[in-house]
Write a protein that holds these residues in place. Structure first.
Motif, PDB file in Angstrom:
ATOM      1  N   HIS A 131     -95.539  46.689 -50.503  1.00 33.03           N
ATOM      2  CA  HIS A 131     -95.923  47.374 -51.727  1.00 33.03           C
ATOM      3  C   HIS A 131     -95.028  46.960 -53.179  1.00 33.03           C
ATOM      4  O   HIS A 131     -93.840  47.376 -53.192  1.00 33.03           O
ATOM      5  CB  HIS A 131     -95.559  48.700 -51.744  1.00 33.03           C
ATOM      6  N   GLU A 157    -102.906  52.152 -55.277  1.00 34.16           N
ATOM      7  CA  GLU A 157    -102.539  53.292 -54.361  1.00 34.16           C
ATOM      8  C   GLU A 157    -103.156  54.631 -55.001  1.00 34.16           C
ATOM      9  O   GLU A 157    -103.499  54.769 -55.871  1.00 34.16           O
ATOM     10  CB  GLU A 157    -101.085  53.304 -54.616  1.00 34.16           C
ATOM     11  N   HIS A 204     -96.759  55.033 -48.380  1.00 34.70           N
ATOM     12  CA  HIS A 204     -95.869  54.312 -48.999  1.00 34.70           C
ATOM     13  C   HIS A 204     -94.793  54.891 -49.410  1.00 34.70           C
ATOM     14  O   HIS A 204     -94.832  56.169 -49.987  1.00 34.70           O
ATOM     15  CB  HIS A 204     -96.800  53.397 -50.073  1.00 34.70           C
ATOM     16  N   ASP A 249     -91.567  48.549 -54.001  1.00 31.69           N
ATOM     17  CA  ASP A 249     -91.945  49.344 -55.054  1.00 31.69           C
ATOM     18  C   ASP A 249     -91.569  48.845 -56.273  1.00 31.69           C
ATOM     19  O   ASP A 249     -91.480  49.575 -57.238  1.00 31.69           O
ATOM     20  CB  ASP A 249     -91.734  50.814 -54.746  1.00 31.69           C
TER      21      ASP A 249
HETATM   22 ZN   LIG Z   1     -96.312  51.762 -56.316  1.00 32.85          ZN
END
Ligand SMILES: [Zn+2]
Ligand SMILES: [Zn+2]
Length: 257
Positions: free
Chosen positions: A6, A94, A155, A205
Motif C-alpha cells: 500500500h 482504498e 490496511h 502507506d
Molecule cells: Zn492509503
C-alpha cells in the motif's frame, strides 16, 4: 523479497527524489522490495496515477475513492467494475470508514463503502479497507455485504486483537504499516505477536507514516523493510521468514504473478 502492499506513489514529491519515480523504485529494490501496490484515493487523479506507473512492471494499482475524499465524483459500482478490468488493477479501494477525520452525518461514507464492496464482488477483485475509529461499523458492513466473498486486506491496521480476529474470520488479511515501529503502539505490537504470519502483509502507506527512526521525515517504499524487521523482532522469527510470508500473502490476496 518484500511487497509494499500500500503506497501512494502519485502523492510523493517525486522531484525531491534523485531519479524520480524510477529512483524510488530502484531504492526500494535495493532493500528487497520486488513489488508495489499503488493505491487510488479518488477518480479524478486515477488516470494520472495509472499513466505515472505505466512503464514500471513491478507496480500494480487499485481503483476506488477514499472515505475522507469529498467533493469529487462519487463512484458508481459499475464504473469501478469497468476500471477493474484493466490488467494493472489488482484491487478495489482504498475504501472503508474513517470517523476520525470526517465529521457529522456519515451515511454517505457507509453507502460509498457498500458500493465498493459490491463492485469488488462483481469484479472478482479483493478490497483494500481503511478503517479508523469505526471498528463496529466496518465489521458490520463487511459482514452484511458478504465482503468475504471478495476478501482483501485491512490496511494500515490500528485495531485490537479482537478486531484482527474478526476480520480474519471474514476472509481478510491484516497489513502493518510503520505505526508498528512506534514505541507507543503497544496494542498493535500485541496484535502482531499473536497474528499468524501467513495472514500478515506490510506496507508503507507513503508519503504518510514513515517508520521509526525516520518518523516525521518523508516516507517511501524502501522503508517497508524497517517494518518487516520490526515484525520479525516482535514474532521472534528470522526477517527472511517474515519477508517471504508477507510477500506470499500479498501474492495470494492480490493474485500477483
Ligand atoms: Zn492509503
Ligand atoms: Zn488508508
Amino acid at each position: 523479497m518484500l511487497v509494499d502492499s500500500h503506497c501512494h506513489l502519485d502523492l510523493l514529491d517525486l522531484h525531491s527524489f534523485s531519479g524520480g519515480l524510477v529512483g524510488v523504485i530502484d531504492a526500494a529494490r535495493e532493500q528487497g522490495v520486488t513489488h508495489l501496490l499503488c493505491v487510488a484515493i479518488n477518480l479524478e487523479n486515477y488516470p494520472r496515477m495509472l499513466s505515472l506507473v505505466e512503464g514500471c512492471a513491478e507496480v500494480s494499482v487499485s481503483v476506488g475513492v477514499h472515505p475522507n475524499e469529498r467533493g469529487g465524483r462519487e463512484p458508481a459500482p459499475g464504473e469501478l467494475v469497468d476500471h477493474a478490468a484493466h490488467p494493472r488493477v489488482v484491487a478495489i479501494g482504498e475504501t472503508g470508514l474513517d470517523y476520525f477525520r470526517s465529521e457529522g452525518e456519515l451515511e454517505w461514507q457507509r453507502e460509498r463503502f457498500r458500493n465498493h464492496i459490491r463492485a469488488a464482488k462483481q469484479a472478482g477483485k479483493p478490497l483494500i479497507v481503511h478503517s479508523r475509529d469505526a471498528k463496529e461499523d466496518t465489521l458490520a458492513i463487511l459482514r452484511e455485504e458478504d465482503a468475504g466473498e471478495a476478501g482483501g486486506v485491512m490496511h494500515c491496521f490500528t485495531g485490537d486483537w479482537e478486531m484482527a480476529k474478526r476480520a480474519m474470520d471474514l476472509n481478510f488479511y491484516i497489513s502493518f504499516s510503520g505505526i508498528v515501529t512506534f514505541n507507543s503502539a503497544r496494542e498493535l505490537m500485541e496484535v502482531a505477536r499473536r497474528m499468524p504470519v501467513e495472514r500478515m502483509l506490510v506496507e508503507t502507506d507513503c508519503p504518510y507514516l514513515a517508520p521509526a527512526p525516520h518518523r516525521g521525515k518523508k516516507n517511501e517504499p524502501m522503508h517497508v523493510a524497517v517494518t518487516g524487521r520490526r515484525l520479525a523482532e516482535l514474532k521472534g522469527l528470522p526477517v527472511e521468514e517474515v519477508a517471504a510470508a508477507t510477500s506470499a500473502a500479498a501474492v495470494a490476496v492480490f493474485k500477483l504473478d
